[in-house]
Design an enzyme around this catalytic site. Structure first.
Site, PDB file in Angstrom:
ATOM      1  N   LYS A  14      -7.436   8.070   7.177  1.00 29.21           N
ATOM      2  CA  LYS A  14      -7.384   7.835   8.629  1.00 29.21           C
ATOM      3  C   LYS A  14      -6.277   8.660   9.285  1.00 29.21           C
ATOM      4  O   LYS A  14      -6.489   9.266  10.331  1.00 29.21           O
ATOM      5  CB  LYS A  14      -7.150   6.348   8.928  1.00 29.21           C
ATOM      6  CG  LYS A  14      -8.235   5.405   8.447  1.00 29.21           C
ATOM      7  CD  LYS A  14      -8.027   4.005   8.991  1.00 29.21           C
ATOM      8  CE  LYS A  14      -6.679   3.403   8.642  1.00 29.21           C
ATOM      9  NZ  LYS A  14      -6.471   3.235   7.180  1.00 29.21           N
ATOM     10  N   ARG A  88      -7.472  -6.296  14.486  1.00 29.63           N
ATOM     11  CA  ARG A  88      -7.820  -6.837  13.171  1.00 29.63           C
ATOM     12  C   ARG A  88      -8.538  -8.178  13.272  1.00 29.63           C
ATOM     13  O   ARG A  88      -8.988  -8.697  12.261  1.00 29.63           O
ATOM     14  CB  ARG A  88      -6.554  -6.993  12.323  1.00 29.63           C
ATOM     15  CG  ARG A  88      -6.040  -5.655  11.794  1.00 29.63           C
ATOM     16  CD  ARG A  88      -4.887  -5.856  10.850  1.00 29.63           C
ATOM     17  NE  ARG A  88      -4.543  -4.623  10.167  1.00 29.63           N
ATOM     18  CZ  ARG A  88      -3.306  -4.232   9.908  1.00 29.63           C
ATOM     19  NH1 ARG A  88      -2.299  -4.987  10.296  1.00 29.63           N
ATOM     20  NH2 ARG A  88      -3.068  -3.107   9.271  1.00 29.63           N
ATOM     21  N   ARG A 127      -1.972  10.718  -7.505  1.00 34.22           N
ATOM     22  CA  ARG A 127      -1.099  11.547  -6.674  1.00 34.22           C
ATOM     23  C   ARG A 127       0.321  11.618  -7.232  1.00 34.22           C
ATOM     24  O   ARG A 127       0.864  10.627  -7.709  1.00 34.22           O
ATOM     25  CB  ARG A 127      -1.041  10.990  -5.240  1.00 34.22           C
ATOM     26  CG  ARG A 127      -2.364  10.963  -4.538  1.00 34.22           C
ATOM     27  CD  ARG A 127      -2.255  10.555  -3.087  1.00 34.22           C
ATOM     28  NE  ARG A 127      -1.706   9.227  -2.870  1.00 34.22           N
ATOM     29  CZ  ARG A 127      -1.870   8.529  -1.748  1.00 34.22           C
ATOM     30  NH1 ARG A 127      -2.559   9.055  -0.743  1.00 34.22           N
ATOM     31  NH2 ARG A 127      -1.347   7.329  -1.612  1.00 34.22           N
ATOM     32  N   ARG A 161       4.760   7.575  -6.030  1.00 36.38           N
ATOM     33  CA  ARG A 161       5.102   6.409  -5.232  1.00 36.38           C
ATOM     34  C   ARG A 161       4.889   5.151  -6.061  1.00 36.38           C
ATOM     35  O   ARG A 161       3.887   5.015  -6.773  1.00 36.38           O
ATOM     36  CB  ARG A 161       4.238   6.356  -3.978  1.00 36.38           C
ATOM     37  CG  ARG A 161       4.642   7.370  -2.938  1.00 36.38           C
ATOM     38  CD  ARG A 161       3.709   7.384  -1.748  1.00 36.38           C
ATOM     39  NE  ARG A 161       3.407   6.044  -1.245  1.00 36.38           N
ATOM     40  CZ  ARG A 161       2.716   5.819  -0.139  1.00 36.38           C
ATOM     41  NH1 ARG A 161       2.239   6.840   0.558  1.00 36.38           N
ATOM     42  NH2 ARG A 161       2.468   4.592   0.269  1.00 36.38           N
ATOM     43  N   ARG A 172      -4.562  -3.895  -1.661  1.00 34.25           N
ATOM     44  CA  ARG A 172      -4.606  -3.387  -0.292  1.00 34.25           C
ATOM     45  C   ARG A 172      -6.043  -3.256   0.201  1.00 34.25           C
ATOM     46  O   ARG A 172      -6.345  -3.493   1.370  1.00 34.25           O
ATOM     47  CB  ARG A 172      -3.888  -2.037  -0.217  1.00 34.25           C
ATOM     48  CG  ARG A 172      -2.386  -2.224  -0.227  1.00 34.25           C
ATOM     49  CD  ARG A 172      -1.506  -1.009  -0.302  1.00 34.25           C
ATOM     50  NE  ARG A 172      -2.071   0.292  -0.170  1.00 34.25           N
ATOM     51  CZ  ARG A 172      -1.583   1.361  -0.798  1.00 34.25           C
ATOM     52  NH1 ARG A 172      -0.566   1.221  -1.641  1.00 34.25           N
ATOM     53  NH2 ARG A 172      -2.081   2.547  -0.608  1.00 34.25           N
TER      54      ARG A 172
END
Length: 217
Positions: A14, A88, A127, A161, A172
């Site tokens: 996004k 939301r 990543r 991370r 999530r």
């Protein structure tokens, strides 16, 4: 003056697509989390209210969030808006409708970046970045040319991370589903929902979004 909502779980892209729309169409991205942090840092009246609430460990009210969004829309002039992370709930969706209509605006599209959960987990958990220069890599999609050596600066130190692990990512995604499922029927009833393949390349996703905004999809 196009106004859209971008929906998609963390890692769906996004932010990347919002940045492209800002650059190509002059739209502004309205991320409630960023706006709250900026208002708190600037010490605005709304920011001070939000700070007091957050320091108590409480959630900032819909009224404060709406006031922040109203301020940003007023400052946006004729620029289109990209809503990220808001609304939301149906109550927030209805509040947004009112905020827009008060300013002669309307919501044009709700664009959902549809992703494959297992593939997204792979995308996020793979990543890593160079600890020295910050160059980004991926175990599968963009490994270093020489294993263990940064292509850009030659460093051999890398970092990941802490929240880029499978358990966190799946949590999530579950939170995203729980938060977005209530508002999708509201917007579907209005005929505003469009879906794009969030697993496609960045350029392909951007092209799909452009086609929707230009009325070609």
């Amino acid at each position: 003056m196009m106004n859209i909502i971008l929906l998609g779980p963390p890692g769906a892209g996004k932010g990347t697509q919002a940045a492209r729309l800002q650059a190509s169409r002059g739209m502004i991205q309205l991320s409630t989390g960023d706006m709250l942090r900026q208002a708190v840092a600037a010490g605005t009246p709304i920011g001070l209210k939000a700070k007091a609430i957050m320091e108590k460990g409480e959630l900032v009210s819909d009224a404060i969030v709406s006031a922040l969004i109203g301020e940003r829309l007023d400052a946006a002039g004729d620029a289109g808006a990209i809503f990220d992370g808001y609304p939301r709930t149906q109550a927030q969706a209805e509040a947004l409708d009112l905020l827009l209509s008060e300013r002669g605006r309307k919501l044009d599209f709700v664009i959902e970046l549809v992703v494959d959960e297992d593939e997204l987990v792979k995308r996020i958990t793979g990543r890593f970045t160079c600890a020295k220069c910050g160059a980004g890599y991926h175990d599968s999609f963009r490994p270093t040319a020489v294993e263990g050596v940064c292509d850009v600066c030659g460093s051999t130190e890398f970092k990941r991370r802490k929240d880029d692990n499978e358990d966190t990512v799946r949590t999530r995604m579950a939170e995203y589903r729980a938060k977005t499922e209530p508002i999708l029927p509201y917007y579907q009833a209005k005929g505003l929902v469009r879906r794009v393949d969030g697993m496609a390349s960045v350029d392909e996703v951007a092209a799909q979004i452009d086609a929707i905004l230009d009325g070609d999809a």
